[in-house]
Design an enzyme around this catalytic site. Sequence first.
Site, PDB file in Angstrom:
ATOM      1  N   PHE A 106       6.480  -5.079  -4.477  1.00  0.00           N
ATOM      2  CA  PHE A 106       7.268  -4.697  -4.276  1.00  0.00           C
ATOM      3  C   PHE A 106       9.021  -4.747  -5.145  1.00  0.00           C
ATOM      4  CE2 PHE A 106      11.449  -7.588  -4.202  1.00  0.00           C
ATOM      5  CZ  PHE A 106      11.379  -7.939  -2.049  1.00  0.00           C
ATOM      6  N   SER A 123       2.112  -1.112  -7.880  1.00  0.00           N
ATOM      7  CA  SER A 123       1.617  -0.234  -9.290  1.00  0.00           C
ATOM      8  C   SER A 123       2.710   0.855 -10.331  1.00  0.00           C
ATOM      9  CB  SER A 123       0.344   0.757  -8.307  1.00  0.00           C
ATOM     10  OG  SER A 123      -0.476  -0.548  -8.239  1.00  0.00           O
ATOM     11  N   ARG A 170       2.021   3.057   3.803  1.00  0.00           N
ATOM     12  CA  ARG A 170       1.638   3.548   3.536  1.00  0.00           C
ATOM     13  C   ARG A 170       2.361   4.780   2.387  1.00  0.00           C
ATOM     14  NH1 ARG A 170       1.673   5.999   8.944  1.00  0.00           N
ATOM     15  NH2 ARG A 170       2.953   7.443   9.205  1.00  0.00           N
ATOM     16  N   PHE A 194       1.742   4.790  -4.273  1.00  0.00           N
ATOM     17  CA  PHE A 194       2.224   4.532  -5.100  1.00  0.00           C
ATOM     18  C   PHE A 194       3.064   5.371  -5.540  1.00  0.00           C
ATOM     19  CE2 PHE A 194      -2.959   3.526  -7.465  1.00  0.00           C
ATOM     20  CZ  PHE A 194      -2.288   2.127  -6.323  1.00  0.00           C
ATOM     21  N   ASN A 227      -6.035  -1.338 -10.869  1.00  0.00           N
ATOM     22  CA  ASN A 227      -5.628  -1.751  -9.069  1.00  0.00           C
ATOM     23  C   ASN A 227      -6.378   0.022  -8.806  1.00  0.00           C
ATOM     24  OD1 ASN A 227      -5.709  -1.233  -6.397  1.00  0.00           O
ATOM     25  ND2 ASN A 227      -3.022  -1.032  -6.901  1.00  0.00           N
ATOM     26  N   SER A 249      -5.884   0.364  -3.566  1.00  0.00           N
ATOM     27  CA  SER A 249      -5.411   1.057  -2.461  1.00  0.00           C
ATOM     28  C   SER A 249      -6.124   2.412  -1.330  1.00  0.00           C
ATOM     29  CB  SER A 249      -4.029   1.517  -3.455  1.00  0.00           C
ATOM     30  OG  SER A 249      -3.538   2.688  -2.191  1.00  0.00           O
ATOM     31  N   LYS A 279      -8.834  -5.154 -10.127  1.00  0.00           N
ATOM     32  CA  LYS A 279      -8.016  -5.112  -8.680  1.00  0.00           C
ATOM     33  C   LYS A 279      -9.153  -4.832  -7.276  1.00  0.00           C
ATOM     34  CE  LYS A 279      -4.026  -5.078  -5.015  1.00  0.00           C
ATOM     35  NZ  LYS A 279      -2.450  -4.531  -4.939  1.00  0.00           N
TER      36      LYS A 279
END
Length: 446
Positions: free
Chosen positions: A103, A125, A151, A154, A234, A237, A279
């Site tokens: 967010f 991220s 999509r 990043f 992370n 993704s 994550k």
Amino acid sequence: MRVSGNCGLQGRFFTAATIGLVIAGGAYASTVDEATFCGWLFSATKLVNPLFALLDPEVAHQLAVSAAARGWVPKEKRPDPSILGLEVWGRRFSNPIGLAAGFDKNAEAVEGLLGLGFGFVEAGSVTPIPQEGNPKPRIFRLQQEGAIINRYGFNSDGIVVVAKRLGAQHGKRKLDETSSTSSASNEEVKHGGKAGPGILGVNLGKNKTSEDAAADYVQGVHTLSQYADYLVINVSSPNTPGLRQLQGRKQLKDIVKKVQAARDEMQWGDEGPPPLLVKIAPDLSKQDLEDIAAVALALRVDGLLNSSGDVIPTCYRDRAMEMMWCYYEAARHVPTVSPFYPVSKNPVAEEPGGLSGKPLFPLSTDILKEMYVLTKGKIPLIGCGGVSSGEDAYKKIRAGATLVQLYTAFAYGGPALIPEMKAELARCLERDGFKNVYEAVGADFR
């Protein structure tokens, strides 16, 4: 930017509506106590929030972040129910409900978001080098299903820009603590984290073109860890090529070792280094989960962010559903209709990207349970995936989560959702005789 022709008009309408509410609120504030006024402000956001649905999804997202960054959102003045307070990693959380990464990708609105009453907010991220992410459009609503496909890939301002923002916020926090003349006790002053009244997590990503993922994460640690109450590696993704391959036992072990070493080599004060979490994706095989649990236990990872709801790739949904539902005991008791069935009927479902929202709740909760068992309850888990109510948060906690995150539900429900969720979670705990959140963690296994 891909914006429809009337978005400028809609944006002005949104601004005018917000100003109108502020003016009306100012008049209302003069006649009521602070708690009542605070409740009115949160309820009033229900009038503004539907306007966001008229905008392009990414434009709406940008407007929401900008509003929070400028303080155009309500600030929670009411204390959280005492039953929700807990301490994790030596950090005090006023409640276990947090906002997931994605967010506030660039830490633009941390103070405003924490002020909404979240127990914690996760920024990122963040990638070492700025990158634009994937071409637009890259976010799609499935409103009837309470879901989103994204999509983004990043998209990030990079660690240097984010570090400057977080540094400024950290300095402001320290100044406020030092110059405070209130009669608050020392215990109250320490409540919260480095960025404000709540806890701040920073989610670290790798650049799309990077060939050394570990080096990217290490760079993030060196630059951002001093401003974070916890850090997240992370590796989940679906929108960054090759990222999920890092979840294998050997690859993950190598990365975690290098990142832990980088963090531990830095100088830390009495509070020590920030906890390091990993994550993981929600569509992993049982063997994958066993490997991750083994690495986490062996290397004493501080926590796992389990089954994040925004990372099931469109092209893998059928495979993921088939694979995961046959691995878990709960799968034998679910209806034959897949939780993804309503999504598959929506034309937008054909868009490639990660799926988040309500359809993910059953699957992500089953995986959470599995990971709680595999880690023997020794590692704090953050449950994420389809959480949209206090009851959902409670189910995640009973399944093994110490903390809970949401994103999609907040995008649809707005600020008013947060106090509602906290109140409902408190009622759930009290209803079942729990004195605090800790007692409910993993209760489904007792």
